[in-house]
Design an enzyme around this catalytic site. Structure first.
Site, PDB file in Angstrom:
ATOM      1  N   GLY A  52       0.827  -1.207   0.000  1.00 39.41           N
ATOM      2  CA  GLY A  52       0.000   0.000   0.000  1.00 39.41           C
ATOM      3  C   GLY A  52       0.865   1.262   0.000  1.00 39.41           C
ATOM      4  O   GLY A  52       1.744   1.421   0.842  1.00 39.41           O
ATOM      5  N   ASN A  75      -1.436  -8.863  11.864  1.00 37.95           N
ATOM      6  CA  ASN A  75      -0.391  -7.870  11.641  1.00 37.95           C
ATOM      7  C   ASN A  75      -0.916  -6.489  11.975  1.00 37.95           C
ATOM      8  O   ASN A  75      -2.104  -6.202  11.827  1.00 37.95           O
ATOM      9  CB  ASN A  75       0.145  -7.939  10.201  1.00 37.95           C
ATOM     10  CG  ASN A  75      -0.628  -7.053   9.241  1.00 37.95           C
ATOM     11  OD1 ASN A  75      -0.399  -5.841   9.165  1.00 37.95           O
ATOM     12  ND2 ASN A  75      -1.576  -7.650   8.518  1.00 37.95           N
ATOM     13  N   ASN A 105      -1.379  -0.422  -5.300  1.00 40.54           N
ATOM     14  CA  ASN A 105      -2.295  -0.377  -4.157  1.00 40.54           C
ATOM     15  C   ASN A 105      -2.088   0.956  -3.441  1.00 40.54           C
ATOM     16  O   ASN A 105      -0.973   1.298  -3.063  1.00 40.54           O
ATOM     17  CB  ASN A 105      -1.994  -1.568  -3.232  1.00 40.54           C
ATOM     18  CG  ASN A 105      -2.953  -1.637  -2.054  1.00 40.54           C
ATOM     19  OD1 ASN A 105      -2.905  -0.814  -1.146  1.00 40.54           O
ATOM     20  ND2 ASN A 105      -3.820  -2.622  -2.064  1.00 40.54           N
ATOM     21  N   CYS A 135      -7.938  -0.822   5.507  1.00 41.51           N
ATOM     22  CA  CYS A 135      -6.838  -1.174   6.407  1.00 41.51           C
ATOM     23  C   CYS A 135      -7.244  -0.915   7.860  1.00 41.51           C
ATOM     24  O   CYS A 135      -7.548   0.226   8.225  1.00 41.51           O
ATOM     25  CB  CYS A 135      -5.580  -0.370   6.081  1.00 41.51           C
ATOM     26  SG  CYS A 135      -4.205  -0.851   7.140  1.00 41.51           S
ATOM     27  N   ASN A 197      -9.934  -7.689   2.769  1.00 41.00           N
ATOM     28  CA  ASN A 197      -8.777  -7.279   3.561  1.00 41.00           C
ATOM     29  C   ASN A 197      -8.848  -8.041   4.900  1.00 41.00           C
ATOM     30  O   ASN A 197      -9.689  -8.910   5.084  1.00 41.00           O
ATOM     31  CB  ASN A 197      -8.789  -5.760   3.757  1.00 41.00           C
ATOM     32  CG  ASN A 197      -7.390  -5.198   3.940  1.00 41.00           C
ATOM     33  OD1 ASN A 197      -6.554  -5.815   4.627  1.00 41.00           O
ATOM     34  ND2 ASN A 197      -7.108  -4.060   3.354  1.00 41.00           N
ATOM     35  N   THR A 198      -7.981  -7.701   5.805  1.00 39.41           N
ATOM     36  CA  THR A 198      -7.898  -8.459   7.057  1.00 39.41           C
ATOM     37  C   THR A 198      -9.080  -8.159   7.983  1.00 39.41           C
ATOM     38  O   THR A 198      -9.704  -7.102   7.895  1.00 39.41           O
ATOM     39  CB  THR A 198      -6.586  -8.125   7.791  1.00 39.41           C
ATOM     40  OG1 THR A 198      -6.523  -6.702   7.962  1.00 39.41           O
ATOM     41  CG2 THR A 198      -5.382  -8.584   7.007  1.00 39.41           C
TER      42      THR A 198
HETATM   43  C1  LIG Z   1       1.719  -8.379   6.624  1.00 43.14           C
HETATM   44  C2  LIG Z   1       0.533  -7.919   5.822  1.00 43.14           C
HETATM   45  C3  LIG Z   1       0.521  -6.650   5.261  1.00 43.14           C
HETATM   46  C4  LIG Z   1      -0.575  -6.209   4.505  1.00 43.14           C
HETATM   47  N1  LIG Z   1      -0.556  -4.962   3.939  1.00 43.14           N
HETATM   48  C5  LIG Z   1      -1.578  -4.566   3.135  1.00 43.14           C
HETATM   49  C6  LIG Z   1      -1.531  -3.321   2.448  1.00 43.14           C
HETATM   50  O1  LIG Z   1      -0.559  -2.548   2.535  1.00 43.14           O
HETATM   51  N2  LIG Z   1      -2.589  -2.973   1.656  1.00 43.14           N
HETATM   52  C7  LIG Z   1      -3.685  -3.797   1.508  1.00 43.14           C
HETATM   53  O2  LIG Z   1      -4.611  -3.455   0.757  1.00 43.14           O
HETATM   54  N3  LIG Z   1      -3.735  -5.000   2.132  1.00 43.14           N
HETATM   55  C8  LIG Z   1      -2.723  -5.405   2.926  1.00 43.14           C
HETATM   56  N4  LIG Z   1      -2.768  -6.639   3.543  1.00 43.14           N
HETATM   57  C9  LIG Z   1      -3.955  -7.516   3.355  1.00 43.14           C
HETATM   58  C10 LIG Z   1      -3.726  -8.576   2.266  1.00 43.14           C
HETATM   59  O3  LIG Z   1      -3.447  -7.986   1.019  1.00 43.14           O
HETATM   60  C11 LIG Z   1      -4.974  -9.503   2.138  1.00 43.14           C
HETATM   61  O4  LIG Z   1      -6.095  -8.717   1.823  1.00 43.14           O
HETATM   62  C12 LIG Z   1      -5.276 -10.273   3.419  1.00 43.14           C
HETATM   63  O5  LIG Z   1      -4.094 -10.646   4.086  1.00 43.14           O
HETATM   64  C13 LIG Z   1      -6.137 -11.537   3.154  1.00 43.14           C
HETATM   65  O6  LIG Z   1      -5.486 -12.461   2.298  1.00 43.14           O
HETATM   66  P1  LIG Z   1      -4.620 -13.733   2.872  1.00 43.14           P
HETATM   67  O7  LIG Z   1      -5.481 -14.449   3.864  1.00 43.14           O
HETATM   68  O8  LIG Z   1      -4.273 -14.535   1.653  1.00 43.14           O
HETATM   69  O9  LIG Z   1      -3.414 -13.139   3.537  1.00 43.14           O
HETATM   70  C14 LIG Z   1      -1.689  -7.084   4.316  1.00 43.14           C
HETATM   71  C15 LIG Z   1      -1.668  -8.378   4.879  1.00 43.14           C
HETATM   72  C16 LIG Z   1      -0.581  -8.801   5.617  1.00 43.14           C
HETATM   73  C17 LIG Z   1      -0.594 -10.200   6.194  1.00 43.14           C
END
Ligand SMILES: Cc1cc2nc3c(=O)[nH]c(=O)nc-3n(C[C@H](O)[C@H](O)[C@H](O)COP(=O)(O)O)c2cc1C
Length: 312
Positions: A52, A75, A105, A135, A197-198
């Site tokens: 991002g 995280n 992003n 986020c 996203n998370t």
């Molecule tokens: C360490 C970390 C950093 C992340 N940083 C961003 C970010 O900068 N921008 C964003 O849109 N999503 C960010 N995400 C979210 C991921 O892109 C993704 O949406 C989320 O982890 C779900 O997918 P996954 O279960 O395969 O990890 C981050 C995730 C993790 C684990």
């Protein structure tokens, strides 16, 4: 043209991107450009979504930023990044030189931040942007836009005016009405939605040392295998209400996960947390998908999607 190539297209406007495979390295887990090239076969990487990027450089959060949860991770990186100027100057030339397809992003604290970033992307002829309005790890902005349909509509419409390329809006699962948000993004001019996203989460670690309890906590965004059922539900909901394509993510680690996400409407995929466990996973899964399709006589990705959804 490879059999797993796919096109994401907004049928209303004709805006589209081609992906040589439907698998994209997820933002924040894939660096800025070629950090993964020693592990991944770049020919099998549909694209990467960059870390991002904000207008100014950000140091991110101090203290513990990562917590290993059961079947996932938490995280609170806090959008540490180099800022858009350094990205354009130092990172973009490498993406171009190595011919790596990417989504830029972007994230901001205010509407003006997002619009400025969109202008810069437009001026630099960046083909696709993924707008992070989801986020949970920053104090200001970002998720505030992503949880209110009218703010999201306003934000998306303003970005749309500033940016002509393929506009992806990345949604948060931290809501009780994902459909309203998806409709707001589409109405504002998004060409595509990515999700999820998370999820907001809290990791707590208790130890008992020398007759004393100690406690360590990390509050942030939960990702990885444990969030897959939430992601499947969200993709199904989004797909039931918008016409634009949907990029699915959340806990993908294996070929069958791709099939499950296709069944609920995914048009492409992103892989995040699994890269930390197996850095070659993006191209491994793309190769596995291609092999499966060849062995079972699927001529292209659309045919596979139709078969999984029982449409053909
Ligand atoms: C360490 C970390 C950093 C992340 N940083 C961003 C970010 O900068 N921008 C964003 O849109 N999503 C960010 N995400 C979210 C991921 O892109 C993704 O949406 C989320 O982890 C779900 O997918 P996954 O279960 O395969 O990890 C981050 C995730 C993790 C684990």
């Amino acid at each position: 043209m490879g059999i797993i190539e796919t096109t994401l297209k907004n049928e209303k406007t004709g805006n589209f991107i081609n992906l040589k495979t439907p698998i994209i390295g997820a933002s924040g887990t894939y660096g800025y450009n070629c950090e993964f090239e020693d592990f991944v076969d770049l020919n099998y990487l549909g694209a990467i979504s960059t870390k991002g990027i904000t207008l100014e450089k950000r140091p991110g959060n101090s203290g513990n930023r990562i917590f290993e949860a059961q079947c996932g991770m938490i995280n609170r990186i806090g959008l540490e990044n180099v800022g858009i100027n350094a990205f354009i100057k130092d990172k973009l030339p490498i993406l171009k030189e190595k011919n790596i397809d990417f989504l830029l992003n972007i994230a901001g604290s205010t509407l003006e931040d997002y619009v400025k970033l969109a202008h810069i992307a437009n001026e630099n002829d960046i083909k696709a942007i993924e707008v992070n309005v989801s986020c949970p790890n920053v104090k200001q902005g970002c998720l505030e836009f992503g949880l209110n349909p009218s703010s999201l509509f306003e934000l998306t419409s303003n970005i749309r005016k500033a940016y002509e390329g393929f506009l992806i809006v990345k949604l948060s699962p931290n809501t009780s009405d994902i459909k309203a948000l998806a409709r707001a993004a589409e109405a504002g001019g998004a060409d595509c939605i990515s999700a999820i996203n998370t999820l907001r989460g809290l990791g707590v670690k208790i130890d008992f040392i020398n007759n004393k309890f100690t406690k360590n906590t990390v509050q942030g965004g939960l990702s990885g295998q444990c969030i897959k059922p939430v992601a499947l539900y969200m993709i199904k909901e989004i797909k039931s209400t918008v016409k634009i394509p949907v990029i699915a993510m959340g806990g993908i680690t294996k070929l069958n996960d791709l099939f499950e996400f296709i069944a609920v409407g995914a048009d492409a995929f992103q892989i995040g947390t699994a890269n930390f466990i197996k850095p070659s996973i993006c191209s491994d899964l793309a190769i596995e998908l291609e092999d499966f399709m060849k062995q079972n006589n699927f001529k292209d990705f659309n045919e596979l999607k139709g078969a999984i959804r029982n449409e053909q």
